[in-house]
Design a protein around this motif. Structure first.
Motif, PDB file in Angstrom:
ATOM      1  N   GLN A  23       0.528   5.110   0.965  1.00 20.70           N
ATOM      2  CA  GLN A  23      -0.422   5.814   1.806  1.00 20.70           C
ATOM      3  C   GLN A  23      -0.001   7.255   2.067  1.00 20.70           C
ATOM      4  OE1 GLN A  23       0.359   3.364   5.208  1.00 20.70           O
ATOM      5  NE2 GLN A  23      -1.223   1.889   4.684  1.00 20.70           N
ATOM      6  N   SER A  37       1.710  15.829   7.375  1.00 21.17           N
ATOM      7  CA  SER A  37       1.510  14.705   6.472  1.00 21.17           C
ATOM      8  C   SER A  37       2.823  14.088   6.035  1.00 21.17           C
ATOM      9  CB  SER A  37       0.726  15.153   5.237  1.00 21.17           C
ATOM     10  OG  SER A  37      -0.553  15.594   5.614  1.00 21.17           O
ATOM     11  N   ASP A  56       0.846  -1.192   0.000  1.00 20.18           N
ATOM     12  CA  ASP A  56       0.000   0.000   0.000  1.00 20.18           C
ATOM     13  C   ASP A  56       0.877   1.236   0.000  1.00 20.18           C
ATOM     14  OD1 ASP A  56      -2.374   1.412  -0.075  1.00 20.18           O
ATOM     15  OD2 ASP A  56      -2.822   1.193   2.054  1.00 20.18           O
ATOM     16  N   ILE A 103      -7.760   2.898   7.766  1.00 21.40           N
ATOM     17  CA  ILE A 103      -7.970   4.281   7.352  1.00 21.40           C
ATOM     18  C   ILE A 103      -7.806   5.259   8.522  1.00 21.40           C
ATOM     19  CG2 ILE A 103      -9.400   3.770   5.338  1.00 21.40           C
ATOM     20  CD1 ILE A 103     -11.887   4.379   7.084  1.00 21.40           C
ATOM     21  N   ASN A 127      -4.787   9.629  10.159  1.00 21.26           N
ATOM     22  CA  ASN A 127      -5.702   9.321   9.069  1.00 21.26           C
ATOM     23  C   ASN A 127      -4.865   8.742   7.934  1.00 21.26           C
ATOM     24  OD1 ASN A 127      -7.043  11.691  10.590  1.00 21.26           O
ATOM     25  ND2 ASN A 127      -8.676  10.767   9.388  1.00 21.26           N
ATOM     26  N   ILE A 128      -5.316   7.639   7.370  1.00 24.47           N
ATOM     27  CA  ILE A 128      -4.558   6.930   6.345  1.00 24.47           C
ATOM     28  C   ILE A 128      -5.387   6.900   5.067  1.00 24.47           C
ATOM     29  CG2 ILE A 128      -3.431   4.771   5.714  1.00 24.47           C
ATOM     30  CD1 ILE A 128      -3.416   4.200   8.828  1.00 24.47           C
ATOM     31  N   GLU A 129      -4.820   7.461   4.017  1.00 28.72           N
ATOM     32  CA  GLU A 129      -5.504   7.480   2.733  1.00 28.72           C
ATOM     33  C   GLU A 129      -4.663   6.702   1.732  1.00 28.72           C
ATOM     34  OE1 GLU A 129      -6.816  10.769  -0.598  1.00 28.72           O
ATOM     35  OE2 GLU A 129      -6.552  11.411   1.485  1.00 28.72           O
ATOM     36  N   SER A 130      -5.227   5.604   1.225  1.00 27.44           N
ATOM     37  CA  SER A 130      -4.505   4.810   0.228  1.00 27.44           C
ATOM     38  C   SER A 130      -4.372   5.637  -1.033  1.00 27.44           C
ATOM     39  CB  SER A 130      -5.245   3.504  -0.060  1.00 27.44           C
ATOM     40  OG  SER A 130      -4.524   2.739  -0.988  1.00 27.44           O
ATOM     41  N   MET A 131      -3.186   5.627  -1.635  1.00 28.56           N
ATOM     42  CA  MET A 131      -2.948   6.418  -2.839  1.00 28.56           C
ATOM     43  C   MET A 131      -2.983   5.549  -4.093  1.00 28.56           C
ATOM     44  SD  MET A 131      -0.009   8.896  -1.287  1.00 28.56           S
ATOM     45  CE  MET A 131       0.099   9.944  -2.732  1.00 28.56           C
ATOM     46  N   THR A 158      -1.899  11.438   7.522  1.00 29.54           N
ATOM     47  CA  THR A 158      -2.116  12.764   8.077  1.00 29.54           C
ATOM     48  C   THR A 158      -2.186  12.607   9.584  1.00 29.54           C
ATOM     49  OG1 THR A 158      -3.319  13.412   6.101  1.00 29.54           O
ATOM     50  CG2 THR A 158      -3.549  14.834   8.029  1.00 29.54           C
ATOM     51  N   LEU A 178     -11.350   0.366   6.064  1.00 30.78           N
ATOM     52  CA  LEU A 178     -12.222   0.529   4.916  1.00 30.78           C
ATOM     53  C   LEU A 178     -12.766  -0.855   4.575  1.00 30.78           C
ATOM     54  CD1 LEU A 178     -13.138   2.479   2.626  1.00 30.78           C
ATOM     55  CD2 LEU A 178     -11.098   1.765   1.376  1.00 30.78           C
TER      56      LEU A 178
END
Length: 188
Positions: free
Chosen positions: A50, A62, A48, A171, A183-187, A53, A160
């Protein structure tokens, strides 16, 4: 660069550790309780990229990470939001190897970074053998919770909903003792 340095200083304060010459495989669950990380092997390959943030004391910073795990190792590459490679952490054969590309006076412990990642993606069975007596890691639908013997939630991880063929991806990680939220946002 200033934003990155602030993020690192906040994380160091939270995790109560600094980078050592010989990284330890010990991580902190609370300010008083530490554990040895479980072995790095993961039955299913995991990858992943990520955007993390980090929220702590009304500040937000970030960092981009690339996480790769397989049956032999766990590798984490940290990048600034501009894409500059900051560090590489490899956990293999119960040894942590770190490479710091940009010198910064204080860095969080490699084992603490790995601990949050491993808590969120590794199976419960791998964790139960290293947790102190009375501690539990419990999966509840889209949450994983680390509970102390008094059943207080120490760490809460939110996931998620994954497609049925994939591993679930975190997430949000909330550490109630150290008071931070990631906060984890997959890119991908």
């Amino acid at each position: 660069m200033k934003n990155y340095q602030l993020w690192l200083i906040c994380l160091v304060t939270l995790l109560l550790s600094a980078c050592a010459n010989k990284p330890s495989t010990q991580a902190w669950l609370t300010k008083d309780i530490s554990i040895n990380l479980p072995s790095a092997g993961l039955n299913q390959a995991y990858h992943d990229q990520q955007l993390l943030t980090f929220h702590y004391h009304d500040k937000q910073n970030s960092l981009i990470t690339v996480v790769d795990a397989d049956a032999q190792s766990l590798n984490v590459v940290g990048l600034s939001t501009l894409g500059i490679r900051l560090f590489n952490i490899e956990y293999r054969d119960n040894h942590i190897k770190t490479e710091q590309n940009i010198f910064i006076k204080e860095l969080p412990s490699a084992s603490q970074i790995l601990s949050d990642i491993m808590l969120s993606i590794y199976p419960l069975e791998q964790w139960q053998s290293v947790l102190p007596t009375g501690w539990q890691l419990v999966d509840e639908k889209l949450h994983r919770k680390l509970l102390n013997p008094q059943r207080d939630v120490i760490i809460d991880i939110t996931y998620l909903q994954p497609p049925s063929s994939q591993m679930r991806k975190p997430i949000l990680i909330e550490h109630h003792i150290f008071g931070y939220q990631i906060n984890i946002e997959s890119m991908e």
